[in-house]
Motif scaffolding. Structure first.
Motif, PDB file in Angstrom:
ATOM      1  N   GLU A 225      -4.200   4.654  -7.653  1.00 25.69           N
ATOM      2  CA  GLU A 225      -5.047   4.775  -6.471  1.00 25.69           C
ATOM      3  C   GLU A 225      -4.548   3.895  -5.333  1.00 25.69           C
ATOM      4  N   LEU A 226      -4.945   4.261  -4.141  1.00 24.47           N
ATOM      5  CA  LEU A 226      -4.917   3.347  -3.003  1.00 24.47           C
ATOM      6  C   LEU A 226      -6.287   2.705  -2.954  1.00 24.47           C
TER       7      LEU A 226
ATOM      8  N   SER B  78     -12.083   1.919  -3.900  1.00 21.83           N
ATOM      9  CA  SER B  78     -11.103   2.998  -4.020  1.00 21.83           C
ATOM     10  C   SER B  78     -11.113   3.860  -2.764  1.00 21.83           C
TER      11      SER B  78
ATOM     12  N   VAL C 133       0.718   8.474   1.374  1.00 21.73           N
ATOM     13  CA  VAL C 133       0.734   7.411   0.373  1.00 21.73           C
ATOM     14  C   VAL C 133       1.575   7.891  -0.807  1.00 21.73           C
TER      15      VAL C 133
ATOM     16  N   THR D 230      -1.560   0.014  -3.482  1.00 21.49           N
ATOM     17  CA  THR D 230      -1.416   1.284  -4.183  1.00 21.49           C
ATOM     18  C   THR D 230      -0.757   1.013  -5.532  1.00 21.49           C
TER      19      THR D 230
ATOM     20  N   ALA E 189       0.825  -1.216   0.000  1.00 25.05           N
ATOM     21  CA  ALA E 189       0.000   0.000   0.000  1.00 25.05           C
ATOM     22  C   ALA E 189       0.854   1.259   0.000  1.00 25.05           C
TER      23      ALA E 189
ATOM     24  N   TYR F  22       3.672   6.864  -4.617  1.00 23.17           N
ATOM     25  CA  TYR F  22       3.852   5.923  -5.727  1.00 23.17           C
ATOM     26  C   TYR F  22       4.581   6.630  -6.865  1.00 23.17           C
TER      27      TYR F  22
END
Length: 543
Positions: free
Chosen positions: A215-216, A229, A119, A167, A94, A121
């Motif tokens: 997205e997470l 989502s 979060v 994620t 995640a 990415y």
């Protein structure tokens, strides 16, 4: 220092320390209480948990979680392996870091808390904030205070042990769902639509012309449910998806179900089968309005009456005596408490008063058989054949052929019969139009799916059913609820007993002009107590 003074000091220090920068300062509390050093009192291994034990166990867990030390945090739970696995995925899959946890005031052994984190990415980061809670229990073998492990401790959207946080690129492109008039439908404005919108996205996202974003999300591995989502890091291109929902009816449905726990409602356009509203008020987020399967109580008498009329057993103005009780193959059936018997009652009178015994007395008349109710439900109302294609997952009811006492119980919506609000809204639409039009949320033209069909009802049967429902809404059991609604109205009330549950489920279905709606509230009591007001609110909004 007196005991009461010491407790007050500790509480103040605890509140100050955890109210700031996360839970790392918890050890101050432990030190004050002598829990962690030599000479401290031994922890009890049985009996009720003390406030100190709850704070210490939760604090150790929070500290490990904040540091990303999955193994350390997991040791503070009663399921080390499962906790470590999920907390590791939380950090690695995640990609959630910088965790800061702020506990709220404990409620006994339960500690609510707020998580703030980041979060990230591939160079993109966004803040994440949400609330959850945990409960501290004694370990079965050690007696030590431990966090009672559930996936929902880590995030409330983790419903089962197989759910995971991820994620990355979303599994389906986003959609911009539109109502029948082009208004945008969002989870934020219509929270009850959340699971429905997720399901529509999963199925129609690629067809709607969108492209995935980052997205997470929660991946539901156990049952194949659509991903949930939680946070969008990079927007994809949303495809436009037209639905049959009416924003006005949906808003009314959302407001209405919130007043009653575990309640669901569906409204349909009687002439087309288009679903105008679907709303659920449930902690589990399940779309019980479409997927539920519960005995529908006396709302089933719409189908049973159609069977009696179609088979020439009686008619709206024909005999349907209402005695105090009726015996069918050794089982005694009774009416609601306080209902006066009426040996000269017509079918219309017994229907509008919802007399159980009248229907029990008639089900053994020729030419009826054990399968007559099943055939009526399947052939005329399109139920129980597992062939509805609404656009998302749905259950189309079950009316099995039964011998013995269950044959009688089925006729009054008990026994082995199961329905959901989607089914009963459709039943009402068929009853007042004569045509079965399978309900749907998305036009079949989008994916060329074939909607279910059924014979429907003869015009004479339709006239009688509609008149009986009108009488019920104006003079019968539904009159108090339906009062004040203008236009052409009709209804049927129901309450269904459930094994080992003291209060019956509340059912109600009705129509107003060209809109039919049905609702169910678990443990809601009589039909007029909970389901009735929900249906009235939706019908008042119109289509």
């Amino acid at each position: 220092m007196g005991k009461g003074v010491k407790t007050a000091v500790i509480g103040s220090v605890f509140a100050v320390m955890v109210g700031g920068a996360g839970y790392g300062a918890f050890n101050i509390v432990s030190a004050l209480n002598g829990d962690g050093g030599p000479g401290g009192a031994a922890e009890p291994t049985s009996g009720p948990l003390s406030a100190d034990e709850v704070e210490k166990a939760s604090g150790t867990f929070f500290t490990g979680w904040e540091k990303g030390a999955a193994a350390t945090a997991a040791q503070s739970t009663n399921n080390n392996a499962a906790a470590q696995s999920l907390l590791t995925d939380y950090r690695d899959d995640a990609r959630i870091t910088g965790v800061k946890i702020t506990p709220g005031a404990p409620q006994g052994a339960t500690v609510p808390f707020t998580v703030k984190a980041t979060v990230s990415y591939k160079g993109t980061s966004k803040p994440l904030t949400y609330k959850s809670s945990l409960t501290v229990v004694r370990g079965i073998t050690t007696g030590k205070p431990l966090v009672d492990w559930k996936p929902s401790v880590v995030h409330p959207e983790l419903k089962s042990k197989d759910d995971v946080l991820v994620t990355g690129p979303s599994s389906a492109p986003p959609i911009e769902a539109l109502d029948r008039d082009g208004k945008v439908l969002t989870k934020e404005k219509y929270p009850s639509l959340g699971p429905v919108l997720d399901a529509l996205r999963e199925k129609y996202g690629p067809r709607a012309g969108g492209t995935p974003g980052v997205e997470l999300y929660v991946r539901h591995n156990a049952d194949g449910s659509p991903d949930t989502s939680l946070l969008t890091l990079a927007k994809g291109k949303a495809g436009r998806l037209e639905t049959t929902i009416s924003a006005g009816a949906q808003a009314a449905a959302e407001t209405a179900v919130k007043k009653y726990a575990n309640s669901s409602v569906v409204a349909v356009k009687t002439g087309t089968g288009e679903v105008l509203a679907v709303a659920n008020h449930r902690d589990d987020g399940w779309n019980a309005a479409f997927e539920g399967a519960q005995p529908p109580g006396s709302t089933m008498k719409i189908i049973t009456s159609a069977m009696l009329i179609d088979n020439g057993v009686t008619s709206m103005n024909g005999p349907a005596p209402c005695p105090d009780d009726a015996i069918w193959q050794g089982q005694t059936f009774k009416n609601l408490k306080g209902m006066k018997p009426n040996p000269g009652a017509t079918l219309a009178n017994s229907f509008m008063r919802s007399c159980n015994t009248a229907f029990i007395k008639l089900i053994d008349e020729k030419p009826l058989s054990d399968s007559s109710l099943t055939e009526e439900a399947q052939d005329k109302f399109g139920l129980g054949r597992d062939d509805w294609k609404t656009g998302i997952t749905s259950v189309d009811g079950s009316v099995p052929a039964e011998a013995g006492p269950d044959r009688a119980a089925n006729a009054i919506g008990q026994g082995k019969v199961t329905m959901n609000p989607l089914n009963m809204a459709s039943v009402t639409a068929t009853a007042i139009t004569g045509a079965f039009r399978q309900p749907y949320l998305v036009s079949p033209k989008l994916d060329d799916r074939e909607l279910a069909t059924a014979e429907g009802l003869r015009s004479g049967t339709v006239y009688q059913l509609k008149q009986m429902m009108r009488l019920t809404a104006t003079q019968g059991t539904a009159a108090g609820v339906m009062q004040g609604l203008g236009g052409d109205i009709g209804a049927k009330t129901g309450s269904a007993e459930v094994d080992n549950v003291a209060t019956s489920n509340s059912w109600f279905t009705g129509f107003r002009n060209d809109v039919a709606a049905a609702a169910m509230s678990e443990g809601g009591g009589h039909g007029v107590d909970a389901a009735g007001p929900i249906v009235k609110a939706v019908l008042a909004a119109g289509g």
